[in-house]
Write an enzyme that holds these catalytic residues in place. Structure first.
Site, PDB file in Angstrom:
ATOM      1  N   PRO A  67     -20.277 -42.413   2.272  1.00 28.96           N
ATOM      2  CA  PRO A  67     -19.624 -43.339   3.107  1.00 28.96           C
ATOM      3  C   PRO A  67     -19.782 -43.192   4.792  1.00 28.96           C
ATOM      4  O   PRO A  67     -19.439 -42.012   5.245  1.00 28.96           O
ATOM      5  CB  PRO A  67     -18.031 -43.264   2.768  1.00 28.96           C
ATOM      6  CG  PRO A  67     -18.193 -42.884   1.261  1.00 28.96           C
ATOM      7  CD  PRO A  67     -19.395 -41.974   1.328  1.00 28.96           C
ATOM      8  N   CYS A  68     -20.343 -44.043   5.324  1.00 28.37           N
ATOM      9  CA  CYS A  68     -20.641 -44.054   6.824  1.00 28.37           C
ATOM     10  C   CYS A  68     -19.627 -44.694   7.795  1.00 28.37           C
ATOM     11  O   CYS A  68     -19.731 -44.245   8.946  1.00 28.37           O
ATOM     12  CB  CYS A  68     -22.043 -44.462   7.111  1.00 28.37           C
ATOM     13  SG  CYS A  68     -21.924 -46.354   6.790  1.00 28.37           S
ATOM     14  N   GLN A  69     -18.489 -45.328   7.287  1.00 29.69           N
ATOM     15  CA  GLN A  69     -17.654 -46.064   8.195  1.00 29.69           C
ATOM     16  C   GLN A  69     -17.146 -45.017   9.204  1.00 29.69           C
ATOM     17  O   GLN A  69     -16.727 -45.762  10.203  1.00 29.69           O
ATOM     18  CB  GLN A  69     -16.680 -47.118   7.496  1.00 29.69           C
ATOM     19  CG  GLN A  69     -17.590 -48.023   6.610  1.00 29.69           C
ATOM     20  CD  GLN A  69     -17.711 -47.668   5.129  1.00 29.69           C
ATOM     21  OE1 GLN A  69     -17.870 -46.473   4.875  1.00 29.69           O
ATOM     22  NE2 GLN A  69     -18.010 -48.599   4.294  1.00 29.69           N
ATOM     23  N   PHE A  71     -18.019 -42.410  10.677  1.00 35.61           N
ATOM     24  CA  PHE A  71     -19.038 -42.104  11.615  1.00 35.61           C
ATOM     25  C   PHE A  71     -19.717 -43.077  12.468  1.00 35.61           C
ATOM     26  O   PHE A  71     -20.311 -42.770  13.640  1.00 35.61           O
ATOM     27  CB  PHE A  71     -19.904 -41.025  10.936  1.00 35.61           C
ATOM     28  CG  PHE A  71     -19.360 -40.105   9.921  1.00 35.61           C
ATOM     29  CD1 PHE A  71     -18.395 -39.265  10.479  1.00 35.61           C
ATOM     30  CD2 PHE A  71     -19.590 -40.218   8.775  1.00 35.61           C
ATOM     31  CE1 PHE A  71     -17.653 -38.168   9.579  1.00 35.61           C
ATOM     32  CE2 PHE A  71     -19.246 -39.159   7.904  1.00 35.61           C
ATOM     33  CZ  PHE A  71     -18.260 -38.084   8.229  1.00 35.61           C
ATOM     34  N   SER A  72     -19.582 -44.354  12.035  1.00 33.46           N
ATOM     35  CA  SER A  72     -20.535 -45.517  12.750  1.00 33.46           C
ATOM     36  C   SER A  72     -19.832 -45.701  13.982  1.00 33.46           C
ATOM     37  O   SER A  72     -18.525 -45.699  14.171  1.00 33.46           O
ATOM     38  CB  SER A  72     -20.630 -46.740  11.761  1.00 33.46           C
ATOM     39  OG  SER A  72     -21.156 -47.595  12.490  1.00 33.46           O
TER      40      SER A  72
END
Length: 284
Positions: A67-69, A71-72
């Protein structure tokens, strides 16, 4: 084993070289529907936090767009303070139990400077402490035959040491005109002019590269010029921009098709990674 599989973008290159899949892990129902419509009968191990690691079969390669949210640049950037940000710790536990030979993990470019680079260093050190030699590459889908600019970092891990290979540009010529959906130009809902008064809005013309797709309707705040009018990107255009075969997401309603596509790893990047870059480096 494919972790955080979504609709199968990161793994497309592996599928096309006929790698054997032992199972996947995904919790979003509509993404599972899309995935299962193409790969029937595969085991979904579900929530990574609840997998009994000792019951997993033996396998050589783990992939995951964790999951990247958190760090985005488009999110709140809570990093490890976000429950999604600690999924890397569950990956670490899996690696310690299974001692796989290879790992391929993907995330957003924003991870590199999150918390002034400390988060990236923590993740790098965590993977090294699990016993892996790690190389990191930054790949942009627009260099691999996509009309979309989408930068992602890829952690490549192997129990044995391996050389660093600089990625190369394969095809950076594609523009929006190359993937444009002519049917959508004939049958579309016009966007009112007032709705265009937004500095964050991306207006797309034929000779443009499309910016990174997100999970909203039309895969983000983007509008296509049609004469003097504007419309959303069609689902077909988003499938093409992400490198999926046409109709890949048709198993669910458009809202969830857009979400799955905006959340996916670009298939052209996966194809380059597994069919070109890693060939001769890890296998083949």
């Amino acid at each position: 084993l494919y972790l955080f599989t979504g609709i199968g973008g990161l793994d497309m290159g592996l599928e096309e070289i006929k790698a054997e899949c032992v199972g996947f892990s995904e919790i979003k129902k509509t993404s599972i529907q899309i995935y299962n419509s193409h790969y029937k009968g595969r085991i979904n191990y579900g929530d990574i936090t609840k997998i009994n690691l000792n019951e997993l079969p033996n396998f050589d390669l783990l992939t995951g767009g964790f999951p990247c949210q958190s760090f985005s640049m488009a999110g709140l950037r809570k990093g490890m303070n976000d429950p999604r940000g600690i999924m890397i710790l569950h990956i670490y536990n899996l690696l310690m139990v299974k001692k796989l030979r290879f790992i391929v993990l993907e995330n957003v470019k924003g991870l590199l400077n999150h918390d002034r680079g400390k988060t990236y260093i923590k993740i790098f050190q965590l993977l090294v402490s699990a016993g892996y030699n790690i190389r990191v590459v930054l790949l942009n889908s627009s260099y691999y035959g996509s009309a979309q600019g989408r930068e992602r970092i890829i952690f490549l891990g192997c129990l044995e040491d391996f050389e660093y290979r600089r990625p190369v540009i394969i095809d950076n010529t594609k523009k929006f005109k190359d993937i444009r959906d002519s049917k959508a130009d004939k049958d579309f809902q016009k966007i009112e002019f007032d709705a265009l008064r937004n500095f964050d809005l991306e207006l797309i013309g034929d000779y443009d590269k499309v910016g990174t797709l997100t999970t909203g309707e039309g895969c983000g705040n983007k509008k296509v010029a049609v004469g003097e009018d504007f419309r959303n990107l069609s689902v077909l255009e988003c499938e093409r921009l992400q490198g999926f075969p046409e109709g890949w997401t048709k198993a669910v309603d458009d809202k969830y098709r857009y979400w799955g596509l905006g959340n996916a790893v670009n298939c052209n990047v996966s194809r380059y990674l597994f069919k070109d870059y890693l060939r001769g480096l890890w296998y083949g």
